[in-house]
Design a protein around this motif. Sequence first.
Motif, short mmCIF file in Angstrom:
data_model
loop_
_atom_site.label_atom_id
_atom_site.label_comp_id
_atom_site.label_asym_id
_atom_site.label_seq_id
_atom_site.Cartn_x
_atom_site.Cartn_y
_atom_site.Cartn_z
N LEU A 21 0.83 -1.21 0.00
CA LEU A 21 0.00 0.00 0.00
C LEU A 21 0.86 1.26 0.00
O LEU A 21 0.52 2.24 -0.68
CB LEU A 21 -0.94 0.00 1.21
CG LEU A 21 -2.13 -0.93 1.11
CD1 LEU A 21 -2.92 -0.93 2.43
CD2 LEU A 21 -3.03 -0.53 -0.04
N SER A 22 1.95 1.23 0.73
CA SER A 22 2.86 2.38 0.76
C SER A 22 3.43 2.65 -0.63
O SER A 22 3.46 3.80 -1.09
CB SER A 22 3.99 2.10 1.75
OG SER A 22 5.02 3.04 1.62
N GLY A 23 3.88 1.61 -1.31
CA GLY A 23 4.39 1.76 -2.67
C GLY A 23 3.31 2.26 -3.62
O GLY A 23 3.56 3.15 -4.45
N PHE A 24 2.11 1.73 -3.49
CA PHE A 24 0.99 2.13 -4.35
C PHE A 24 0.66 3.61 -4.15
O PHE A 24 0.52 4.37 -5.10
CB PHE A 24 -0.22 1.26 -4.04
CG PHE A 24 -1.43 1.60 -4.85
CD1 PHE A 24 -1.56 1.14 -6.14
CD2 PHE A 24 -2.43 2.40 -4.31
CE1 PHE A 24 -2.69 1.47 -6.90
CE2 PHE A 24 -3.54 2.72 -5.05
CZ PHE A 24 -3.68 2.26 -6.35
N ILE A 25 0.56 4.02 -2.89
CA ILE A 25 0.21 5.42 -2.58
C ILE A 25 1.28 6.37 -3.09
O ILE A 25 0.97 7.42 -3.67
CB ILE A 25 -0.04 5.59 -1.07
CG1 ILE A 25 -1.34 4.88 -0.68
CG2 ILE A 25 -0.09 7.06 -0.68
CD1 ILE A 25 -1.55 4.73 0.81
N ARG A 26 2.54 6.02 -2.89
CA ARG A 26 3.62 6.89 -3.37
C ARG A 26 3.62 6.99 -4.89
O ARG A 26 3.87 8.05 -5.45
CB ARG A 26 4.97 6.40 -2.86
CG ARG A 26 5.18 6.77 -1.40
CD ARG A 26 6.56 6.45 -0.96
NE ARG A 26 6.49 5.14 -0.30
CZ ARG A 26 7.51 4.41 0.02
NH1 ARG A 26 8.72 4.80 -0.29
NH2 ARG A 26 7.37 3.27 0.63
#
Length: 94
Positions: A47-52
Motif C-alpha cells: 500500500l505504501s508503494g501504491f500510494i507513493r
Amino acid sequence: MLSRVGPLHGLLALITVLLPAREGNRLPGFLVQSGLTIAATNLLAVLSGFIRCRLFRFPPVQLVCIAIEMEIQTGALAIAITTGSLKKSRAGST
C-alpha cells in the motif's frame, strides 16, 4: 522491465523452496504465531508503494512493477524473520 532476473531473486527463490522443505513440520505452528504480523507488514509495504506511485503520478505499468518489488522485498524480510524465529525456537527446545 521484468525480463531480467538477478542473483538476489534466484537466492530468494531458493530460500523460499528450501525453508519449507527443511522446517516443514514446524512451519504451520509458526505461521499461526507470526502470520498476521507478516501479512500486515506485506500489506502495508504494498500500500505504501501504491500510494507513493499515485502521489508522484507514475504510469500504471510502473505502479504494478513497484508494488511487485515491494512485495518481493517484504517477502524476503518475512523469510529472514521466520528463519531467525525458527532458530530461536530450535535453540530453546534443545
